[in-house]
Motif scaffolding. Structure first.
Motif, PDB file in Angstrom:
ATOM      1  N   LYS A   1     -20.047 -28.717 -16.644  1.00  0.00           N
ATOM      2  CA  LYS A   1     -20.183 -27.261 -16.772  1.00  0.00           C
ATOM      3  C   LYS A   1     -19.451 -26.554 -15.636  1.00  0.00           C
ATOM      4  O   LYS A   1     -19.944 -25.609 -15.035  1.00  0.00           O
ATOM      5  CB  LYS A   1     -21.665 -26.850 -16.783  1.00  0.00           C
ATOM      6  CG  LYS A   1     -22.472 -27.464 -17.898  1.00  0.00           C
ATOM      7  CD  LYS A   1     -21.935 -27.083 -19.259  1.00  0.00           C
ATOM      8  CE  LYS A   1     -22.728 -27.693 -20.391  1.00  0.00           C
ATOM      9  NZ  LYS A   1     -22.145 -27.394 -21.708  1.00  0.00           N
ATOM     10  N   GLU A   2     -18.264 -27.039 -15.337  1.00  0.00           N
ATOM     11  CA  GLU A   2     -17.445 -26.475 -14.260  1.00  0.00           C
ATOM     12  C   GLU A   2     -16.057 -26.169 -14.808  1.00  0.00           C
ATOM     13  O   GLU A   2     -15.432 -27.027 -15.438  1.00  0.00           O
ATOM     14  CB  GLU A   2     -17.341 -27.478 -13.107  1.00  0.00           C
ATOM     15  CG  GLU A   2     -16.362 -27.073 -12.014  1.00  0.00           C
ATOM     16  CD  GLU A   2     -16.032 -28.209 -11.061  1.00  0.00           C
ATOM     17  OE1 GLU A   2     -15.205 -27.987 -10.170  1.00  0.00           O
ATOM     18  OE2 GLU A   2     -16.585 -29.311 -11.235  1.00  0.00           O
ATOM     19  N   LEU A   3     -15.579 -24.956 -14.618  1.00  0.00           N
ATOM     20  CA  LEU A   3     -14.250 -24.592 -15.082  1.00  0.00           C
ATOM     21  C   LEU A   3     -13.307 -24.435 -13.895  1.00  0.00           C
ATOM     22  O   LEU A   3     -13.553 -23.622 -13.001  1.00  0.00           O
ATOM     23  CB  LEU A   3     -14.284 -23.291 -15.887  1.00  0.00           C
ATOM     24  CG  LEU A   3     -12.926 -22.835 -16.440  1.00  0.00           C
ATOM     25  CD1 LEU A   3     -12.321 -23.921 -17.321  1.00  0.00           C
ATOM     26  CD2 LEU A   3     -13.064 -21.543 -17.216  1.00  0.00           C
ATOM     27  N   LYS A   4     -12.233 -25.184 -13.892  1.00  0.00           N
ATOM     28  CA  LYS A   4     -11.239 -25.127 -12.819  1.00  0.00           C
ATOM     29  C   LYS A   4     -10.235 -24.029 -13.157  1.00  0.00           C
ATOM     30  O   LYS A   4      -9.153 -24.286 -13.712  1.00  0.00           O
ATOM     31  CB  LYS A   4     -10.571 -26.487 -12.651  1.00  0.00           C
ATOM     32  CG  LYS A   4     -11.578 -27.585 -12.302  1.00  0.00           C
ATOM     33  CD  LYS A   4     -10.897 -28.913 -12.011  1.00  0.00           C
ATOM     34  CE  LYS A   4     -11.928 -29.944 -11.565  1.00  0.00           C
ATOM     35  NZ  LYS A   4     -11.315 -31.221 -11.179  1.00  0.00           N
ATOM     36  N   ARG A   5     -10.583 -22.794 -12.803  1.00  0.00           N
ATOM     37  CA  ARG A   5      -9.800 -21.635 -13.231  1.00  0.00           C
ATOM     38  C   ARG A   5      -8.395 -21.632 -12.631  1.00  0.00           C
ATOM     39  O   ARG A   5      -7.431 -21.286 -13.305  1.00  0.00           O
ATOM     40  CB  ARG A   5     -10.530 -20.340 -12.856  1.00  0.00           C
ATOM     41  CG  ARG A   5     -11.851 -20.152 -13.581  1.00  0.00           C
ATOM     42  CD  ARG A   5     -12.409 -18.753 -13.355  1.00  0.00           C
ATOM     43  NE  ARG A   5     -13.734 -18.623 -13.944  1.00  0.00           N
ATOM     44  CZ  ARG A   5     -14.865 -18.753 -13.278  1.00  0.00           C
ATOM     45  NH1 ARG A   5     -14.824 -19.025 -11.979  1.00  0.00           N
ATOM     46  NH2 ARG A   5     -16.020 -18.614 -13.871  1.00  0.00           N
ATOM     47  N   ARG A   6      -8.279 -21.970 -11.351  1.00  0.00           N
ATOM     48  CA  ARG A   6      -6.963 -21.932 -10.707  1.00  0.00           C
ATOM     49  C   ARG A   6      -5.994 -22.893 -11.388  1.00  0.00           C
ATOM     50  O   ARG A   6      -4.832 -22.563 -11.640  1.00  0.00           O
ATOM     51  CB  ARG A   6      -7.084 -22.265  -9.218  1.00  0.00           C
ATOM     52  CG  ARG A   6      -7.736 -21.169  -8.394  1.00  0.00           C
ATOM     53  CD  ARG A   6      -7.695 -21.525  -6.923  1.00  0.00           C
ATOM     54  NE  ARG A   6      -8.308 -20.491  -6.109  1.00  0.00           N
ATOM     55  CZ  ARG A   6      -8.431 -20.547  -4.792  1.00  0.00           C
ATOM     56  NH1 ARG A   6      -7.952 -21.599  -4.134  1.00  0.00           N
ATOM     57  NH2 ARG A   6      -9.009 -19.568  -4.118  1.00  0.00           N
ATOM     58  N   LEU A   7      -6.474 -24.091 -11.662  1.00  0.00           N
ATOM     59  CA  LEU A   7      -5.627 -25.084 -12.312  1.00  0.00           C
ATOM     60  C   LEU A   7      -5.282 -24.631 -13.726  1.00  0.00           C
ATOM     61  O   LEU A   7      -4.145 -24.781 -14.179  1.00  0.00           O
ATOM     62  CB  LEU A   7      -6.337 -26.435 -12.346  1.00  0.00           C
ATOM     63  CG  LEU A   7      -5.590 -27.590 -13.023  1.00  0.00           C
ATOM     64  CD1 LEU A   7      -4.238 -27.821 -12.355  1.00  0.00           C
ATOM     65  CD2 LEU A   7      -6.435 -28.865 -12.994  1.00  0.00           C
ATOM     66  N   LEU A   8      -6.249 -24.037 -14.428  1.00  0.00           N
ATOM     67  CA  LEU A   8      -6.031 -23.580 -15.796  1.00  0.00           C
ATOM     68  C   LEU A   8      -4.922 -22.523 -15.864  1.00  0.00           C
ATOM     69  O   LEU A   8      -3.987 -22.635 -16.664  1.00  0.00           O
ATOM     70  CB  LEU A   8      -7.331 -23.031 -16.378  1.00  0.00           C
ATOM     71  CG  LEU A   8      -7.236 -22.427 -17.785  1.00  0.00           C
ATOM     72  CD1 LEU A   8      -6.842 -23.487 -18.798  1.00  0.00           C
ATOM     73  CD2 LEU A   8      -8.566 -21.769 -18.166  1.00  0.00           C
ATOM     74  N   VAL A   9      -5.020 -21.491 -15.024  1.00  0.00           N
ATOM     75  CA  VAL A   9      -4.009 -20.423 -15.088  1.00  0.00           C
ATOM     76  C   VAL A   9      -2.643 -20.937 -14.622  1.00  0.00           C
ATOM     77  O   VAL A   9      -1.603 -20.484 -15.122  1.00  0.00           O
ATOM     78  CB  VAL A   9      -4.447 -19.182 -14.268  1.00  0.00           C
ATOM     79  CG1 VAL A   9      -5.708 -18.572 -14.838  1.00  0.00           C
ATOM     80  CG2 VAL A   9      -4.636 -19.506 -12.796  1.00  0.00           C
ATOM     81  N   LYS A  10      -2.637 -21.884 -13.694  1.00  0.00           N
ATOM     82  CA  LYS A  10      -1.349 -22.461 -13.256  1.00  0.00           C
ATOM     83  C   LYS A  10      -0.677 -23.192 -14.411  1.00  0.00           C
ATOM     84  O   LYS A  10       0.531 -23.029 -14.654  1.00  0.00           O
ATOM     85  CB  LYS A  10      -1.560 -23.417 -12.085  1.00  0.00           C
ATOM     86  CG  LYS A  10      -0.255 -24.026 -11.555  1.00  0.00           C
ATOM     87  CD  LYS A  10      -0.508 -25.017 -10.441  1.00  0.00           C
ATOM     88  CE  LYS A  10       0.804 -25.510  -9.849  1.00  0.00           C
ATOM     89  NZ  LYS A  10       1.697 -26.137 -10.849  1.00  0.00           N
ATOM     90  N   LEU A  11      -1.445 -23.986 -15.141  1.00  0.00           N
ATOM     91  CA  LEU A  11      -0.878 -24.722 -16.267  1.00  0.00           C
ATOM     92  C   LEU A  11      -0.339 -23.767 -17.327  1.00  0.00           C
ATOM     93  O   LEU A  11       0.743 -23.987 -17.881  1.00  0.00           O
ATOM     94  CB  LEU A  11      -1.938 -25.643 -16.883  1.00  0.00           C
ATOM     95  CG  LEU A  11      -2.425 -26.812 -16.026  1.00  0.00           C
ATOM     96  CD1 LEU A  11      -3.476 -27.609 -16.779  1.00  0.00           C
ATOM     97  CD2 LEU A  11      -1.271 -27.717 -15.616  1.00  0.00           C
TER      98      LEU A  11
END
Length: 530
Positions: free
Chosen positions: A137-147
């Motif tokens: 239940k953890e979203l890695k937002r920084r990595l997501l927007v970078k991708l």
């Protein structure tokens, strides 16, 4: 579950789901025929079925979807998606810049979520994001927007991402990760009440802008310059004030009387609309207003503020205690994961050391959550005359001032006043909590007036409503926190609201924690039944 239904645009289903006692975990177990039974309306059924299928897709093992090329290029008259094998991939990449046969802009909105999911499943970093969300239940937002931005700019560093594209990307993120808000990722350009333009915001837009700047600096992209924007003059239309002889008499009486409290209440209600409009039209200061109506300086003066708030926003009827019951434990858990020494000290001092007291631990946690809340938001950096930069590190003091001993209050208030003088800021309404959180004294300070109230949540309620009644601005150091309270707790939206990415991301973290807590609570029960 209610928050999910509202986010998905089907609030009509909230009472139905409550009646059927369908929580998030039960929702994931629904079969299509069961869903059709409880949602017979075709339009609502189609919307909620789509969300159920998407969530069940994530709930299962990794999704196997075709390896599709999702590069965004300039619009063209044809669109094709080609699956290539390993031998062809190098040749396809080499000719990427020359290819203009397919654009994501031409893919329909209904297919966007599927394509992003396929892309995430096609790379290891994407799989990591999906698995972390599903399992932890953890979203890695920084990595997501970078991708996402790297994919959007792959092959052409000069490519422009348009408003519609940002909106579609934000929506598909929410479709895949339902605890997120699309406004965390993109808020379109707009104008404030004075007509001043406000640029686009959001994690996707910020990442795109920063990546473009980096490419320009490395001479990988062209600097297209800035477009000159048109200026708009301020135009505010203030409605006139309608009064009667009866209201004039009541206003005059309120100028000079403080003793007959029942009559003060009745006269205050009678004159509420006229006083509020006059206060705004004449640009009266809060100090002058308190002098004009001395009943506000009385110990029960906060009751008059609540009366006026009903006049300002009659549609807002919220029991703050009920909403805080839902949020406070998640606020503490989200805060504890930030590894902030101040939050750790709050938890250790106010929760751990008081856990053996006879008073309800729940009550202690509610108060501690008020102290933790402002620390969930990033520090504000303010530029002063383009030279000095002051980083606010006292947001927690400006939202809720906590004082251990009552005799220290005067000293703390004097230090706060000096800080305002140094930074040339004005004193705004303030919550003050004194003593052990198990049984504290609670105050609201508005200018020089201190109202003592029965509990911290009452202080929060009065302080928040005073901003609207007195048309006051939120303190800059904790503005994000007050906007969170306004939008996520009181559900109030106005045309002049400032926009902060953090208000949406913090709320998403809280929703994510709540869904995780529910899931963890259900698992032991399911295990015992097997």
């Amino acid at each position: 579950m209610e928050d999910f239904l509202n986010t998905w645009g089907v609030p009509e289903l909230v009472p139905i789901f409550k009646e059927q006692k369908i929580d998030f975990d039960a929702f994931l177990l629904l079969k299509e025929e069961e869903l059709r039974t409880i949602v017979p309306q075709l339009g609502l059924f189609l919307k909620i079925r789509t969300k159920l299928q998407e969530l069940q897709l994530l709930q299962n093992t990794e999704v196997t979807l075709p390896d599709i090329d999702f590069h965004v290029t300039e619009p063209s008259t044809s669109c094709s998606a080609t699956t290539v094998d390993d031998n062809q991939s190098n040749q396809s990449c080499a000719s990427l810049n020359a290819s203009t046969s397919c654009t994501n802009e031409e893919i329909t909105a209904s297919n966007h979520q599927t394509h992003l999911l396929a892309y995430l499943n096609s790379i290891n970093d994407g799989k990591e994001i999906l698995q972390a969300y599903r399992l932890n239940k953890e979203l890695k937002r920084r990595l997501l927007v970078k991708l996402i931005i790297d994919r959007e700019l792959s092959g052409d560093a000069n490519r422009s991402i348009l408003k519609n594209r940002f909106e579609l990307l934000s929506q598909q993120i929410v479709d895949i990760f339902p605890t997120e808000s699309k406004f965390t990722y993109y808020i379109s350009p707009r104008r404030d009440a004075a007509g001043k333009p406000i640029s686009a915001q959001g994690k996707l837009y910020d990442k795109y802008s920063n990546t473009r700047k980096k490419y320009i600096k490395l001479e990988l992209a062209e600097n297209r310059g800035k477009t000159k924007k048109r200026n708009y003059s301020e135009s505010i239309d203030v409605p006139g004030v309608l009064t009667t002889p009866e209201i004039d008499t009541a206003l005059n009486w309120l100028h000079f009387n403080v003793g007959d409290w029942p009559k003060i209440i009745s006269q205050w209600k009678l004159t509420s609309s006229v006083r509020i409009q006059t206060f705004k039209n004449e640009d009266t200061t809060i100090d002058q207003y308190f002098d004009l109506y001395p009943a506000l300086k009385m110990p029960l003066g906060h009751e008059l503020i609540l009366i006026d708030f009903i006049t300002v926003l009659p549609a807002v009827n919220l029991d703050i205690g009920v909403k805080w019951d839902i949020l406070h434990k998640s606020i503490i858990r989200v805060g504890s994961r930030k590894k902030c020494p101040i939050i750790n000290k709050i938890i250790e001092t106010h929760i751990t050391e008081n856990e053996f007291l006879t008073i309800s631990k729940n009550q202690i946690e509610k108060t501690a959550a008020l102290l933790v809340l402002p620390l969930l938001f990033p520090s504000i950096v303010r530029k002063k005359k383009s030279k000095d930069i002051h980083k606010y590190s006292k947001a927690e003091l400006d939202f809720v001032m906590y004082v251990e001993k009552e005799e220290d209050l005067r000293k703390v208030l004097e230090e706060r006043e000096k800080r305002h003088q140094i930074h040339k800021t004005t004193e705004q309404p303030q919550i003050i909590i004194i003593g052990n959180v198990a049984n504290p004294k609670n105050f609201v300070k508005i200018n020089e007036v201190l109202y003592e109230v029965e509990c911290p949540l009452k202080a929060l309620d009065i302080c928040f409503k005073s901003f609207f009644v007195f048309n006051a601005s939120y303190p800059a150091s904790c503005e994000q926190c007050w906007v969170f309270v306004q939008k996520k707790i009181y559900n109030i939206e106005t045309e002049t609201d400032p926009s902060f990415i953090s208000t949406n991301s913090v709320y998403s973290d809280i929703l994510l924690d709540q869904s995780s807590t529910v899931e963890n609570a259900v698992q032991p029960v399911q295990s015992s039944l097997q």
